[in-house]
Design a protein around this motif. Structure first.
Motif, PDB file in Angstrom:
ATOM      1  N   VAL A 101      15.228 -12.313  11.785  1.00  0.00           N
ATOM      2  CA  VAL A 101      13.891 -12.863  11.537  1.00  0.00           C
ATOM      3  C   VAL A 101      12.973 -11.808  10.942  1.00  0.00           C
ATOM      4  CG1 VAL A 101      11.846 -13.857  12.649  1.00  0.00           C
ATOM      5  CG2 VAL A 101      14.129 -14.637  13.310  1.00  0.00           C
ATOM      6  N   ASP A 102      12.957 -10.637  11.526  1.00  0.00           N
ATOM      7  CA  ASP A 102      12.085  -9.553  11.064  1.00  0.00           C
ATOM      8  C   ASP A 102      12.329  -9.230   9.590  1.00  0.00           C
ATOM      9  OD1 ASP A 102      10.502  -7.082  11.060  1.00  0.00           O
ATOM     10  OD2 ASP A 102      12.413  -6.054  11.269  1.00  0.00           O
ATOM     11  N   ASN A 103      13.579  -9.021   9.231  1.00  0.00           N
ATOM     12  CA  ASN A 103      13.893  -8.647   7.854  1.00  0.00           C
ATOM     13  C   ASN A 103      13.699  -9.805   6.887  1.00  0.00           C
ATOM     14  OD1 ASN A 103      14.736  -5.731   7.757  1.00  0.00           O
ATOM     15  ND2 ASN A 103      15.890  -6.472   9.511  1.00  0.00           N
ATOM     16  N   ALA A 104      13.970 -11.028   7.325  1.00  0.00           N
ATOM     17  CA  ALA A 104      13.728 -12.189   6.458  1.00  0.00           C
ATOM     18  C   ALA A 104      12.237 -12.307   6.143  1.00  0.00           C
ATOM     19  CB  ALA A 104      14.232 -13.467   7.131  1.00  0.00           C
ATOM     20  N   VAL A 105      11.396 -12.131   7.168  1.00  0.00           N
ATOM     21  CA  VAL A 105       9.947 -12.202   6.947  1.00  0.00           C
ATOM     22  C   VAL A 105       9.506 -11.088   6.002  1.00  0.00           C
ATOM     23  CG1 VAL A 105       7.671 -12.004   8.042  1.00  0.00           C
ATOM     24  CG2 VAL A 105       9.442 -13.414   9.095  1.00  0.00           C
ATOM     25  N   LEU A 106       9.984  -9.870   6.229  1.00  0.00           N
ATOM     26  CA  LEU A 106       9.619  -8.752   5.343  1.00  0.00           C
ATOM     27  C   LEU A 106      10.024  -9.021   3.900  1.00  0.00           C
ATOM     28  CD1 LEU A 106      10.334  -5.445   7.310  1.00  0.00           C
ATOM     29  CD2 LEU A 106       8.135  -6.307   6.508  1.00  0.00           C
ATOM     30  N   LEU A 107      11.194  -9.610   3.717  1.00  0.00           N
ATOM     31  CA  LEU A 107      11.653  -9.907   2.364  1.00  0.00           C
ATOM     32  C   LEU A 107      10.870 -11.055   1.720  1.00  0.00           C
ATOM     33  CD1 LEU A 107      15.494  -9.483   2.887  1.00  0.00           C
ATOM     34  CD2 LEU A 107      14.004  -8.021   1.495  1.00  0.00           C
ATOM     35  N   LEU A 108      10.330 -11.948   2.557  1.00  0.00           N
ATOM     36  CA  LEU A 108       9.573 -13.085   2.023  1.00  0.00           C
ATOM     37  C   LEU A 108       8.129 -12.741   1.662  1.00  0.00           C
ATOM     38  CD1 LEU A 108      10.889 -15.953   4.335  1.00  0.00           C
ATOM     39  CD2 LEU A 108      11.357 -15.638   1.896  1.00  0.00           C
ATOM     40  N   VAL A 109       7.579 -11.688   2.252  1.00  0.00           N
ATOM     41  CA  VAL A 109       6.201 -11.291   1.932  1.00  0.00           C
ATOM     42  C   VAL A 109       6.233 -10.548   0.594  1.00  0.00           C
ATOM     43  CG1 VAL A 109       4.212  -9.892   2.628  1.00  0.00           C
ATOM     44  CG2 VAL A 109       5.500 -11.167   4.359  1.00  0.00           C
ATOM     45  N   PRO A 110       5.589 -11.107  -0.414  1.00  0.00           N
ATOM     46  CA  PRO A 110       5.636 -10.485  -1.742  1.00  0.00           C
ATOM     47  C   PRO A 110       5.134  -9.035  -1.731  1.00  0.00           C
ATOM     48  CG  PRO A 110       4.643 -12.672  -1.869  1.00  0.00           C
ATOM     49  CD  PRO A 110       4.796 -12.335  -0.404  1.00  0.00           C
ATOM     50  N   GLY A 111       5.990  -8.141  -2.202  1.00  0.00           N
ATOM     51  CA  GLY A 111       5.624  -6.734  -2.342  1.00  0.00           C
ATOM     52  C   GLY A 111       5.713  -5.890  -1.084  1.00  0.00           C
ATOM     53  N   ALA A 112       6.035  -6.491   0.061  1.00  0.00           N
ATOM     54  CA  ALA A 112       6.027  -5.748   1.326  1.00  0.00           C
ATOM     55  C   ALA A 112       7.040  -4.604   1.333  1.00  0.00           C
ATOM     56  CB  ALA A 112       6.286  -6.677   2.504  1.00  0.00           C
ATOM     57  N   MET A 113       8.239  -4.871   0.863  1.00  0.00           N
ATOM     58  CA  MET A 113       9.291  -3.851   0.913  1.00  0.00           C
ATOM     59  C   MET A 113       9.042  -2.698  -0.063  1.00  0.00           C
ATOM     60  SD  MET A 113      11.445  -4.525   3.315  1.00  0.00           S
ATOM     61  CE  MET A 113      12.730  -3.388   2.880  1.00  0.00           C
ATOM     62  N   ASN A 114       8.278  -2.949  -1.091  1.00  0.00           N
ATOM     63  CA  ASN A 114       8.008  -1.912  -2.085  1.00  0.00           C
ATOM     64  C   ASN A 114       6.617  -1.315  -1.951  1.00  0.00           C
ATOM     65  OD1 ASN A 114      10.557  -2.244  -3.333  1.00  0.00           O
ATOM     66  ND2 ASN A 114       9.791  -4.062  -4.366  1.00  0.00           N
TER      67      ASN A 114
END
Length: 160
Positions: A101-114
């Motif tokens: 869940v945590d990583n899916a949410v992070l990947l879904l938030v535009p620009g969060a990972m970068n």
């Protein structure tokens, strides 16, 4: 009167079970958060891309989650090999749920990972993703504990 008393006891048991599940999930969240933050900090420092960063964060979340569970079990005098088994039984499904869940949410938030470590977007997204992971993991832990699994396995060592 007897029916009311029985119903009240059942309600208290359900409430108590939910409290234990919340406590177990907070424990799991602590290990996951330490692993996630450390993994992201290290991966950013080392200049890693998103894929390896996520893998490192997940591995560290499991290590810290298991470590936090093993500490009181080892203090109770349980051998290391048995303590590892207890940690695996207690936390694997909970940590797995939180990490998915945590990583899916992070990947879904535009620009969060970068966004980078100095960005409000990164930290707000990480906090939000951990909150959502917590909410999803509480019923998983409640279900496990209600069946004598998950963190219920650890609680027998807290009483010794």
């Amino acid at each position: 009167m007897t029916d009311h008393t029985h119903h009240h006891e059942h309600h208290d048991t359900g409430t108590s079970l939910t409290r234990v599940a919340i406590s177990a999930t907070l424990h799991c969240l602590t290990g996951c958060a330490i692993g996630e933050v450390l993994g992201m900090v290290l991966a950013t420092w080392w200049g890693w891309s998103n894929g390896p960063s996520i893998v490192l964060a997940i591995v560290l979340a499991f290590l810290f989650g298991y470590g936090l569970t093993m500490r009181p079990v080892l203090k109770a005098g349980v051998a290391l090999s048995a303590a590892i088994g207890v940690a695996l039984a207690a936390d694997t499904l909970s940590i797995l749920t939180m990490e998915i869940v945590d990583n899916a949410v992070l990947l879904l938030v535009p620009g969060a990972m970068n966004a980078g470590l100095l960005s409000f977007l990164f930290w707000a997204s990480l906090a939000f993703s951990l909150l959502i992971a917590f909410v999803v993991a509480v019923p998983v832990n409640r279900w496990l504990i209600g069946r004598g699994k998950g963190h219920a396995v650890v609680h027998q060592y807290h009483q010794h």
